[in-house]
Design a protein around this motif. Structure first.
Motif, short mmCIF file in Angstrom:
data_model
loop_
_atom_site.label_atom_id
_atom_site.label_comp_id
_atom_site.label_asym_id
_atom_site.label_seq_id
_atom_site.Cartn_x
_atom_site.Cartn_y
_atom_site.Cartn_z
N ILE A 137 0.80 -1.22 0.00
CA ILE A 137 0.00 0.00 0.00
C ILE A 137 0.84 1.28 0.00
N SER A 138 2.15 1.15 0.22
CA SER A 138 3.01 2.35 0.28
C SER A 138 3.43 2.78 -1.11
N VAL A 139 3.85 4.04 -1.19
CA VAL A 139 4.30 4.64 -2.45
C VAL A 139 5.77 5.04 -2.30
N PRO A 140 6.64 4.67 -3.24
CA PRO A 140 8.05 5.08 -3.14
C PRO A 140 8.18 6.61 -3.20
N ALA A 141 9.06 7.13 -2.39
CA ALA A 141 9.30 8.58 -2.38
C ALA A 141 10.41 8.93 -3.36
N ASP A 142 10.43 10.18 -3.84
CA ASP A 142 11.53 10.63 -4.70
C ASP A 142 12.41 11.61 -3.93
N LYS A 143 13.48 12.03 -4.56
CA LYS A 143 14.49 12.86 -3.88
C LYS A 143 13.95 14.22 -3.45
N SER A 144 12.83 14.65 -4.03
CA SER A 144 12.29 15.95 -3.67
C SER A 144 11.79 15.99 -2.22
N MET A 145 11.65 14.81 -1.59
CA MET A 145 11.17 14.76 -0.21
C MET A 145 12.25 15.13 0.80
N LEU A 146 13.50 15.18 0.38
CA LEU A 146 14.61 15.44 1.30
C LEU A 146 14.41 16.77 2.03
N ASN A 147 14.55 16.72 3.36
CA ASN A 147 14.45 17.87 4.26
C ASN A 147 13.03 18.42 4.41
N LYS A 148 12.04 17.77 3.81
CA LYS A 148 10.66 18.19 4.03
C LYS A 148 10.16 17.66 5.37
N TRP A 149 9.24 18.40 5.98
CA TRP A 149 8.59 17.95 7.21
C TRP A 149 7.31 17.23 6.84
N VAL A 150 7.11 16.05 7.40
CA VAL A 150 5.93 15.25 7.09
C VAL A 150 5.30 14.75 8.39
N GLU A 151 4.05 14.36 8.32
CA GLU A 151 3.38 13.72 9.46
C GLU A 151 3.16 12.26 9.14
N GLY A 152 3.34 11.42 10.14
CA GLY A 152 3.15 10.00 9.95
C GLY A 152 2.70 9.33 11.23
N THR A 153 2.14 8.14 11.09
CA THR A 153 1.65 7.38 12.23
C THR A 153 2.50 6.12 12.39
N VAL A 154 2.93 5.86 13.61
CA VAL A 154 3.79 4.71 13.89
C VAL A 154 2.99 3.42 13.69
N TYR A 155 3.49 2.54 12.79
CA TYR A 155 2.81 1.25 12.61
C TYR A 155 3.64 0.08 13.12
N LYS A 156 4.89 0.34 13.50
CA LYS A 156 5.72 -0.73 14.05
C LYS A 156 6.84 -0.12 14.89
N VAL A 157 7.07 -0.69 16.07
CA VAL A 157 8.17 -0.28 16.94
C VAL A 157 9.16 -1.42 17.03
N ILE A 158 10.44 -1.14 16.72
CA ILE A 158 11.49 -2.15 16.78
C ILE A 158 12.61 -1.66 17.68
N GLY A 159 13.59 -2.52 17.91
CA GLY A 159 14.68 -2.16 18.83
C GLY A 159 15.41 -0.90 18.42
N ALA A 160 15.63 -0.74 17.11
CA ALA A 160 16.43 0.40 16.64
C ALA A 160 15.63 1.68 16.51
N GLY A 161 14.31 1.59 16.49
CA GLY A 161 13.52 2.79 16.31
C GLY A 161 12.07 2.49 16.00
N ALA A 162 11.49 3.26 15.08
CA ALA A 162 10.07 3.10 14.75
C ALA A 162 9.85 3.31 13.26
N LEU A 163 8.85 2.60 12.72
CA LEU A 163 8.46 2.75 11.32
C LEU A 163 7.13 3.49 11.25
N LEU A 164 7.06 4.50 10.38
CA LEU A 164 5.87 5.33 10.24
C LEU A 164 5.30 5.21 8.84
N PHE A 165 4.00 5.41 8.72
CA PHE A 165 3.33 5.53 7.43
C PHE A 165 2.89 6.98 7.32
N THR A 166 3.44 7.72 6.35
CA THR A 166 3.22 9.15 6.27
C THR A 166 1.90 9.48 5.57
#
Length: 292
Positions: A137-166
């Motif tokens: 269901i996700s869409v690949p991002a392009d380079k234009s997203m670099l340094n942009k601020w986005v909002e996302g919801t955490v869908y998975k928490v792992i030892g190293a951090g968290a995965l969000l769906f923006t």
């Protein structure tokens, strides 16, 4: 399941629908409008709290085989969390499908991406989206997203951090070192895109760009110095755990901020202490509307 059934009789508390047996109860609260015997109605069937087949004319928000974001409405430390799916019976997300640490569980008001299923006893439950589903269901991002601020919801928490769906339907990873607070499943946060991977996934940070962060941390140190009369017993040589406890930042961030203040000649360090220079103290007092 959804079924089209005939109203066979009315009672003081609702209706019974013809199922070629004893009938299925459609409670008054689960009916839409007033019904008459002989009316044909479309209902959703499920097992109630006493494992009896019951009906509702209200349709679930998320059906079988579908995925959607449902709101957490209750938390049971022993069982898991309950999400609202548009009908009176809320769906349970079992404890086995939640992080091991309860502080990383969703809170009431958070949202989880789930599908509706039945357990081995036929009762309705909610199952979180798998990694395979998230890839689909996700869409690949392009380079234009670099340094942009986005909002996302955490869908998975792992030892190293968290995965969000923006909101843009990208997958974003936030390392624990880039968090300004511990994240939990279902939490919605704002992040800056720090890296765009070749596969279209994103790395992000809850912090601003380093040059911006240097300024914020440096201002924080200046305010702390001013509150202590212009001197503090902390320098580049102070242990990292003390720095973290006193200022809430890493030793590396402290050194970068201190380096900025030293370079701008706003502070000086002597014998294990940091001192705010007189002209810097006056400038800081003027800026904050204080008397030096």
């Amino acid at each position: 399941m959804t079924a089209s059934l005939i109203v066979s009789r009315r009672t003081a508390y609702g209706y019974f629908l013809d199922d070629a047996g004893d009938g299925i109860l459609l409670h008054q609260n689960e009916a839409v409008g007033t019904l008459e015997v002989g009316d044909q109605v479309t209902v959703f069937l499920y097992l109630d709290a006493e494992d009896r087949l019951t009906a509702t004319m209200h349709m679930p928000i998320v059906g079988y085989g579908e995925y959607g974001w449902l709101e957490v409405v209750a938390v049971s430390p022993r069982l898991g969390v309950f999400v609202h799916n548009g009908i009176s019976k809320d769906l349970l997300v079992f404890v086995d499908d939640l992080p091991q640490r309860q502080e990383e569980w969703p809170r009431v008001g958070d949202h989880l991406l789930v599908t509706m299923k039945r357990d081995k006893n036929g009762r309705l439950i909610a199952k979180p989206a798998t990694e395979e589903v998230m890839r689909e269901i996700s869409v690949p991002a392009d380079k234009s997203m670099l340094n942009k601020w986005v909002e996302g919801t955490v869908y998975k928490v792992i030892g190293a951090g968290a995965l969000l769906f923006t909101d843009e339907e990208h997958i974003l990873f936030v390392h624990r070192d880039e968090m300004t607070e511990h994240l939990r499943l279902g939490q919605t946060v704002r992040c800056r895109v720090s890296f765009v991977r070749e596969d279209g996934r994103l790395n992000g940070s809850m912090r601003g760009r380093k040059e911006q962060q240097y300024g914020e941390d440096a201002d924080s140190l200046l305010r702390y110095l001013a509150s202590r009369g212009g001197a503090m017993p902390y320098t580049d040589d102070t242990p990292a755990d003390i720095i973290k406890q006193k200022f809430g930042i890493s030793k590396a961030a402290f050194k970068r901020a201190m380096g900025k203040l030293l370079k701008e000649r706003l502070v000086e360090q002597r014998e294990g202490w940091t001192y705010l220079k007189r002209e810097a103290a006056a400038l800081h007092a003027e800026k904050d509307g204080l008397e030096s």
